[in-house]
Design a protein around this motif. Structure first.
Motif, PDB file in Angstrom:
ATOM      1  N   MET A 153       0.789  -1.203   0.000  1.00 18.45           N
ATOM      2  CA  MET A 153       0.000   0.000   0.000  1.00 18.45           C
ATOM      3  C   MET A 153       0.829   1.265   0.000  1.00 18.45           C
ATOM      4  SD  MET A 153      -0.911   0.320   3.947  1.00 18.45           S
ATOM      5  CE  MET A 153       0.353  -0.776   4.387  1.00 18.45           C
ATOM      6  N   PRO A 154       2.087   1.290   0.470  1.00 14.47           N
ATOM      7  CA  PRO A 154       2.811   2.558   0.413  1.00 14.47           C
ATOM      8  C   PRO A 154       3.300   2.868  -0.993  1.00 14.47           C
ATOM      9  CG  PRO A 154       3.961   0.979   1.808  1.00 14.47           C
ATOM     10  CD  PRO A 154       2.817   0.274   1.179  1.00 14.47           C
ATOM     11  N   PHE A 155       3.476   4.141  -1.223  1.00 15.03           N
ATOM     12  CA  PHE A 155       4.042   4.630  -2.479  1.00 15.03           C
ATOM     13  C   PHE A 155       5.104   5.645  -2.102  1.00 15.03           C
ATOM     14  CE2 PHE A 155       3.776   7.944  -5.848  1.00 15.03           C
ATOM     15  CZ  PHE A 155       4.450   7.221  -6.819  1.00 15.03           C
ATOM     16  N   ALA A 156       6.316   5.460  -2.594  1.00 17.20           N
ATOM     17  CA  ALA A 156       7.420   6.362  -2.257  1.00 17.20           C
ATOM     18  C   ALA A 156       7.871   7.147  -3.474  1.00 17.20           C
ATOM     19  CB  ALA A 156       8.591   5.569  -1.681  1.00 17.20           C
ATOM     20  N   ARG A 157       8.055   8.426  -3.269  1.00 18.95           N
ATOM     21  CA  ARG A 157       8.693   9.296  -4.254  1.00 18.95           C
ATOM     22  C   ARG A 157      10.047   9.682  -3.671  1.00 18.95           C
ATOM     23  NH1 ARG A 157       5.994  11.073  -8.470  1.00 18.95           N
ATOM     24  NH2 ARG A 157       3.771  10.752  -8.523  1.00 18.95           N
ATOM     25  N   ILE A 158      11.076   9.461  -4.442  1.00 19.10           N
ATOM     26  CA  ILE A 158      12.434   9.720  -3.990  1.00 19.10           C
ATOM     27  C   ILE A 158      13.071  10.693  -4.972  1.00 19.10           C
ATOM     28  CG2 ILE A 158      14.693   8.698  -3.539  1.00 19.10           C
ATOM     29  CD1 ILE A 158      13.101   6.024  -2.971  1.00 19.10           C
ATOM     30  N   ASP A 159      13.524  11.826  -4.466  1.00 13.29           N
ATOM     31  CA  ASP A 159      14.135  12.857  -5.302  1.00 13.29           C
ATOM     32  C   ASP A 159      15.608  13.007  -4.937  1.00 13.29           C
ATOM     33  OD1 ASP A 159      11.790  14.325  -6.838  1.00 13.29           O
ATOM     34  OD2 ASP A 159      11.057  13.786  -4.846  1.00 13.29           O
ATOM     35  N   VAL A 160      16.459  12.870  -5.948  1.00 13.80           N
ATOM     36  CA  VAL A 160      17.910  12.959  -5.764  1.00 13.80           C
ATOM     37  C   VAL A 160      18.491  13.881  -6.831  1.00 13.80           C
ATOM     38  CG1 VAL A 160      18.084  10.630  -4.770  1.00 13.80           C
ATOM     39  CG2 VAL A 160      18.373  10.946  -7.238  1.00 13.80           C
ATOM     40  N   ARG A 161      19.730  14.273  -6.611  1.00 12.56           N
ATOM     41  CA  ARG A 161      20.408  15.104  -7.607  1.00 12.56           C
ATOM     42  C   ARG A 161      20.664  14.278  -8.873  1.00 12.56           C
ATOM     43  NH1 ARG A 161      24.702  13.459  -4.258  1.00 12.56           N
ATOM     44  NH2 ARG A 161      26.443  12.717  -5.522  1.00 12.56           N
ATOM     45  N   ARG A 162      20.776  14.941  -9.978  1.00 14.76           N
ATOM     46  CA  ARG A 162      20.919  14.272 -11.271  1.00 14.76           C
ATOM     47  C   ARG A 162      22.122  13.349 -11.325  1.00 14.76           C
ATOM     48  NH1 ARG A 162      19.272  17.630 -15.898  1.00 14.76           N
ATOM     49  NH2 ARG A 162      17.374  16.795 -15.067  1.00 14.76           N
ATOM     50  N   ASP A 163      23.233  13.739 -10.693  1.00  9.83           N
ATOM     51  CA  ASP A 163      24.461  12.951 -10.793  1.00  9.83           C
ATOM     52  C   ASP A 163      24.626  11.931  -9.667  1.00  9.83           C
ATOM     53  OD1 ASP A 163      24.904  14.884  -8.858  1.00  9.83           O
ATOM     54  OD2 ASP A 163      26.931  15.359  -9.531  1.00  9.83           O
ATOM     55  N   ALA A 164      23.560  11.649  -8.936  1.00  4.83           N
ATOM     56  CA  ALA A 164      23.632  10.596  -7.910  1.00  4.83           C
ATOM     57  C   ALA A 164      23.926   9.271  -8.612  1.00  4.83           C
ATOM     58  CB  ALA A 164      22.317  10.511  -7.141  1.00  4.83           C
ATOM     59  N   SER A 165      24.805   8.497  -8.028  1.00  7.56           N
ATOM     60  CA  SER A 165      25.198   7.232  -8.654  1.00  7.56           C
ATOM     61  C   SER A 165      24.050   6.227  -8.643  1.00  7.56           C
ATOM     62  CB  SER A 165      26.405   6.644  -7.928  1.00  7.56           C
ATOM     63  OG  SER A 165      26.028   6.177  -6.647  1.00  7.56           O
ATOM     64  N   VAL A 166      24.139   5.279  -9.550  1.00  7.91           N
ATOM     65  CA  VAL A 166      23.166   4.192  -9.598  1.00  7.91           C
ATOM     66  C   VAL A 166      23.189   3.442  -8.270  1.00  7.91           C
ATOM     67  CG1 VAL A 166      22.628   1.988 -10.720  1.00  7.91           C
ATOM     68  CG2 VAL A 166      23.278   3.972 -12.102  1.00  7.91           C
ATOM     69  N   GLU A 167      24.365   3.255  -7.707  1.00 11.31           N
ATOM     70  CA  GLU A 167      24.500   2.550  -6.427  1.00 11.31           C
ATOM     71  C   GLU A 167      23.795   3.312  -5.300  1.00 11.31           C
ATOM     72  OE1 GLU A 167      25.474  -0.140  -3.405  1.00 11.31           O
ATOM     73  OE2 GLU A 167      25.305  -0.363  -5.571  1.00 11.31           O
ATOM     74  N   LEU A 168      23.969   4.636  -5.245  1.00 10.70           N
ATOM     75  CA  LEU A 168      23.304   5.422  -4.203  1.00 10.70           C
ATOM     76  C   LEU A 168      21.786   5.324  -4.345  1.00 10.70           C
ATOM     77  CD1 LEU A 168      23.290   7.305  -1.785  1.00 10.70           C
ATOM     78  CD2 LEU A 168      23.498   9.225  -3.391  1.00 10.70           C
ATOM     79  N   VAL A 169      21.279   5.405  -5.561  1.00 10.68           N
ATOM     80  CA  VAL A 169      19.841   5.294  -5.781  1.00 10.68           C
ATOM     81  C   VAL A 169      19.344   3.937  -5.294  1.00 10.68           C
ATOM     82  CG1 VAL A 169      18.038   5.183  -7.554  1.00 10.68           C
ATOM     83  CG2 VAL A 169      19.773   6.982  -7.646  1.00 10.68           C
ATOM     84  N   ARG A 170      20.098   2.885  -5.570  1.00 10.64           N
ATOM     85  CA  ARG A 170      19.729   1.547  -5.094  1.00 10.64           C
ATOM     86  C   ARG A 170      19.713   1.500  -3.573  1.00 10.64           C
ATOM     87  NH1 ARG A 170      21.459  -2.486  -2.721  1.00 10.64           N
ATOM     88  NH2 ARG A 170      23.609  -1.785  -2.614  1.00 10.64           N
ATOM     89  N   VAL A 171      20.724   2.097  -2.926  1.00 16.16           N
ATOM     90  CA  VAL A 171      20.802   2.126  -1.463  1.00 16.16           C
ATOM     91  C   VAL A 171      19.583   2.838  -0.885  1.00 16.16           C
ATOM     92  CG1 VAL A 171      22.043   3.211   0.469  1.00 16.16           C
ATOM     93  CG2 VAL A 171      23.303   1.899  -1.257  1.00 16.16           C
ATOM     94  N   VAL A 172      19.234   3.986  -1.439  1.00 17.70           N
ATOM     95  CA  VAL A 172      18.087   4.751  -0.938  1.00 17.70           C
ATOM     96  C   VAL A 172      16.796   3.958  -1.134  1.00 17.70           C
ATOM     97  CG1 VAL A 172      16.723   6.861  -1.215  1.00 17.70           C
ATOM     98  CG2 VAL A 172      19.239   6.970  -1.295  1.00 17.70           C
ATOM     99  N   SER A 173      16.602   3.414  -2.319  1.00 15.45           N
ATOM    100  CA  SER A 173      15.405   2.630  -2.612  1.00 15.45           C
ATOM    101  C   SER A 173      15.265   1.468  -1.640  1.00 15.45           C
ATOM    102  CB  SER A 173      15.481   2.107  -4.056  1.00 15.45           C
ATOM    103  OG  SER A 173      14.453   1.178  -4.311  1.00 15.45           O
ATOM    104  N   GLU A 174      16.331   0.727  -1.432  1.00 16.28           N
ATOM    105  CA  GLU A 174      16.292  -0.425  -0.538  1.00 16.28           C
ATOM    106  C   GLU A 174      16.111  -0.010   0.925  1.00 16.28           C
ATOM    107  OE1 GLU A 174      15.987  -3.728  -1.208  1.00 16.28           O
ATOM    108  OE2 GLU A 174      15.702  -2.930  -3.227  1.00 16.28           O
ATOM    109  N   ALA A 175      16.707   1.105   1.328  1.00 19.01           N
ATOM    110  CA  ALA A 175      16.552   1.575   2.710  1.00 19.01           C
ATOM    111  C   ALA A 175      15.094   1.907   3.003  1.00 19.01           C
ATOM    112  CB  ALA A 175      17.441   2.792   2.960  1.00 19.01           C
ATOM    113  N   VAL A 176      14.435   2.569   2.063  1.00 22.28           N
ATOM    114  CA  VAL A 176      13.029   2.920   2.249  1.00 22.28           C
ATOM    115  C   VAL A 176      12.177   1.652   2.312  1.00 22.28           C
ATOM    116  CG1 VAL A 176      11.028   4.070   1.190  1.00 22.28           C
ATOM    117  CG2 VAL A 176      13.272   5.200   1.204  1.00 22.28           C
ATOM    118  N   TYR A 177      12.386   0.750   1.391  1.00 29.65           N
ATOM    119  CA  TYR A 177      11.612  -0.496   1.361  1.00 29.65           C
ATOM    120  C   TYR A 177      11.850  -1.331   2.623  1.00 29.65           C
ATOM    121  CZ  TYR A 177      10.196  -5.187  -0.075  1.00 29.65           C
ATOM    122  OH  TYR A 177       9.626  -6.438  -0.122  1.00 29.65           O
ATOM    123  N   LYS A 178      13.111  -1.453   3.025  1.00 26.35           N
ATOM    124  CA  LYS A 178      13.447  -2.252   4.214  1.00 26.35           C
ATOM    125  C   LYS A 178      12.778  -1.683   5.462  1.00 26.35           C
ATOM    126  CE  LYS A 178      17.529  -4.352   6.390  1.00 26.35           C
ATOM    127  NZ  LYS A 178      17.013  -4.345   7.712  1.00 26.35           N
TER     128      LYS A 178
END
Length: 129
Positions: A1-26
């Motif tokens: 049921m949750p929906f997350a919107r995550i806003d990062v700077r354009r040059d954020a690494s793919v790895e950082l985006v994965r870390v943020v996504s997984e941290a929110v989900y976890k």
């Protein structure tokens, strides 16, 4: 049921985006009692001038260009303590695994009713039958 919107700077690494996504989900699963596999997220990348924050600081916090804005919309009813643990776990994990300062992890929660969701087919899956 949750929906997350995550806003990062354009040059954020793919790895950082994965870390943020997984941290929110976890944190959703571990702290907020969200079912496993209930992972709906939209990640937006922004140019430097598209994430605006108070450069002089706010509430004793000073932000940097690494600011990550996370907004989670979910069914309401969670206690203040659960929400505090949710915030803390996300900031701690992004800091530990992504190297982002905890001050630069900004989170907002939006509580909704069960009737406010459709997961497809134009149906209200969580609404009254």
């Amino acid at each position: 049921m949750p929906f997350a919107r995550i806003d990062v700077r354009r040059d954020a690494s793919v790895e950082l985006v994965r870390v943020v996504s997984e941290a929110v989900y976890k944190a959703m699963v571990d702290v907020a009692n969200v079912p496993v596999h209930d992972k709906f997220q939209v990640i937006n990348r922004h140019a430097a001038d598209e994430i605006v924050y108070p450069e002089e600081g706010y509430l004793g916090l000073n932000y940097t260009r690494d600011l990550i804005i996370i907004q989670v919309t979910w069914v309401g009813g969670r206690s203040t303590e659960v929400k505090k643990k949710f915030f803390r776990q996300i900031a701690d994990e992004i800091h530990a695994k992504g190297g982002v300062r905890k001050e630069d992890v900004w989170i907002n929660l939006i509580d909704t009713s069960r009737e406010d969701w459709s997961f497809g087919n134009g149906e209200m899956q969580y609404g009254p039958k």
